[in-house]
Design a protein around this motif. Structure first.
Motif, PDB file in Angstrom:
ATOM      1  N   ALA A 122       0.828  -1.208   0.000  1.00 11.75           N
ATOM      2  CA  ALA A 122       0.000   0.000   0.000  1.00 11.75           C
ATOM      3  C   ALA A 122       0.863   1.260   0.000  1.00 11.75           C
ATOM      4  N   ARG A 123       2.037   1.168   0.569  1.00 15.84           N
ATOM      5  CA  ARG A 123       2.899   2.343   0.628  1.00 15.84           C
ATOM      6  C   ARG A 123       3.768   2.471  -0.616  1.00 15.84           C
ATOM      7  N   ALA A 124       4.074   1.365  -1.275  1.00 20.75           N
ATOM      8  CA  ALA A 124       5.087   1.403  -2.335  1.00 20.75           C
ATOM      9  C   ALA A 124       4.532   1.159  -3.729  1.00 20.75           C
ATOM     10  N   SER A 168       5.338  -4.689  -3.119  1.00 16.54           N
ATOM     11  CA  SER A 168       6.083  -4.246  -1.939  1.00 16.54           C
ATOM     12  C   SER A 168       7.417  -3.615  -2.332  1.00 16.54           C
ATOM     13  N   HIS A 169       7.839  -3.862  -3.563  1.00 16.18           N
ATOM     14  CA  HIS A 169       9.103  -3.325  -4.065  1.00 16.18           C
ATOM     15  C   HIS A 169      10.261  -3.689  -3.153  1.00 16.18           C
ATOM     16  N   ILE A 216      -4.996  -0.938  -1.461  1.00 12.77           N
ATOM     17  CA  ILE A 216      -3.663  -0.627  -1.987  1.00 12.77           C
ATOM     18  C   ILE A 216      -3.745   0.580  -2.911  1.00 12.77           C
ATOM     19  N   ARG A 217      -4.799   0.627  -3.712  1.00 15.44           N
ATOM     20  CA  ARG A 217      -4.941   1.746  -4.644  1.00 15.44           C
ATOM     21  C   ARG A 217      -5.014   3.074  -3.881  1.00 15.44           C
ATOM     22  N   HIS A 218      -5.677   3.059  -2.752  1.00 20.95           N
ATOM     23  CA  HIS A 218      -5.830   4.300  -1.977  1.00 20.95           C
ATOM     24  C   HIS A 218      -4.689   4.500  -0.986  1.00 20.95           C
ATOM     25  N   ARG A 219      -3.670   3.681  -1.076  1.00 22.83           N
ATOM     26  CA  ARG A 219      -2.493   3.811  -0.211  1.00 22.83           C
ATOM     27  C   ARG A 219      -2.877   3.778   1.263  1.00 22.83           C
ATOM     28  N   ASP A 220      -3.856   2.985   1.571  1.00 21.18           N
ATOM     29  CA  ASP A 220      -4.314   2.874   2.957  1.00 21.18           C
ATOM     30  C   ASP A 220      -3.700   1.610   3.567  1.00 21.18           C
TER      31      ASP A 220
END
Lengths: 253, 253
Positions: A122-124, A168-169, A216-220
């Motif tokens: 979600a962050r990456a 997750s990169h 994940i799309r909303h970076r939540d």
DNA sequence: CGAGGTCAAATGTCTGACATTTGTGGCGGC
DNA sequence: GCCGCCACAAATGTCAGACATTTGACCTCG
């Protein structure tokens, strides 16, 4: 166990390694047993000693067997097997009856790990990650509810989760995506009715995947962690990895 | 890069694989470059073609190089490397200068994973697990604050974290303990003063390990998760994996 | 009964030759 | 001049046979 009941012909040394490796993963020989000698393998499969030695070297590299001059080859303990190696995962993915204990271990790992992976994703996640997730999700939608397409559905399922790991990169998490295929494919084979109507209150699998995608799309990150737990919880309960009661309380805090 | 500057003599085919593998991990050749030919390796190291081929087969199995008849050997992309293989981890553990980018990836993985592992450990640890943790912790205590014993301290540090992974009683997590050695050893080598007095407010490393041990002993999953995060946070901040500000807020929720 | 030696069995290693694949350069035709 | 075909060189893949080394067991002798 003798090797009399193993099939004969397969392609090259890699094929031989695969055949023997899958037999080991399926429990054809038990840990501690002695593995057939080079000469017997040469005769049985009608291949040169080079191919046999090459295949055995692969098995040694994967921690499946252990060889010593003069004594022969021993089957290693399951704890020594390199479950994280892509080859082992690929082999395990198309065995009809993998060790159920092993499957439980792998799924228990996923149940504890994927929430954290979803947080990172979600962050990456970047645009191409979302595209991969979206494509896999749509594939799951297309093949949902059709028993004759359960194989394709499993493929899209694997692709979806692999896309999460990849989003997750992180190199290490990404490589662990190999574990998904055996876990998902084998679980679907085990449950003859993979798409049975949800008799519990957990909602259907497709919608839960969708919620994970949206999180994940909303970076939540928080929502992604919760959604990932939701996706796996039903199976975790079925496998006895987590008790039904604590599925919503202690585990998620 | 030529192989002129590589040392000559080492023991057997495994030694040769180790030498070449470590050179690859250290970035001696770059991904996409062509790897030396069999014949040149034979001449340079004065060994038979068998040993060279055996060593190269190992490197192929680890995803470090890719070979095709007629074309030669190519160095694979870093993403293809089997970082999770114990051999790769062991090789990476005693390289003087591993790829710093790779170390960041591994540590970022640990920072996201070990809290979850600590949770599992708190729930699953048995008497012998606690003994292992206790022994490692006491070893860290004995060697703390003495720069001349930093090597032993690192060993105990590795043993402590490995015991945590092992206490999870999950095959997959347990195997991932291999990643700890390169991560811990290399990080200590990087920071010339591994035991510098804590100039920040995070407390000293030993006490944080102690809190993790106590949390596992008391089967307190929440405390174990928090303690594991604490143990790693200082290094994570140093490596830029997590911002100082969010170390105590968003990440831990 | 134990210590030591001998032998067979198994894996490890070497050597030389041959097979197969791949890229390249030349040759000829159009 | 461009394109396709062929031949050759280079690299890895494969094979077969012999020999070396390690191991465990048996046998013998003190």
């Amino acid at each position: 166990m003798t090797l009399a009941s193993l099939p004969r012909h397969q392609g090259g040394a890699d094929g031989l390694a695969r055949l023997l490796g899958q037999a080991l993963l399926a429990g054809y020989w038990h840990p501690g047993e002695t593995f057939p000698r080079e000469r017997d393998l040469c005769e049985h499969f009608e291949v040169s000693r080079n191919q046999v030695r090459s295949a055995l070297a692969t098995l040694v590299a994967l921690g499946l067997i252990e060889r010593t001059a003069g004594r022969g080859s021993l089957v290693c303990e399951i704890g020594e097997w390199h479950l994280l190696d892509p080859l082992v995962s690929a082999w395990m993915a198309d065995i009809e009856a993998p060790d159920p204990q092993l499957l439980r271990e792998i799924f228990a790992f996923r149940y504890s790990a994927e929430p954290a992976v979803a947080r990172l994703a979600a962050r990456a996640a970047e645009a191409e990650d979302l595209e991969r997730l979206e494509a896999a999700y749509q594939g799951m939608q297309r093949t949902a509810g059709r028993p004759e397409e359960s194989a394709q559905h499993a493929e899209h399922d694997v692709a979806f989760h692999e896309a999460v790991y990849r989003a997750s990169h992180n190199l290490v998490w990404r490589q662990m995506g190999h574990l998904l295929k055996p876990s998902i494919v084998a679980l679907i084979q085990r449950s003859q009715a993979p798409l049975q109507p949800q008799r519990d209150g957990l909602g259907d699998s497709l919608a839960r995947h969708g919620r994970l995608l949206e999180a994940i799309r909303h970076r939540d990150a928080d929502a992604a962690e919760a959604a990932a737990t939701d996706v796996l919880r039903r199976t975790a309960v079925d496998l006895g990895i987590v008790a039904d009661a604590e599925a919503g309380s202690a585990w998620r805090r």
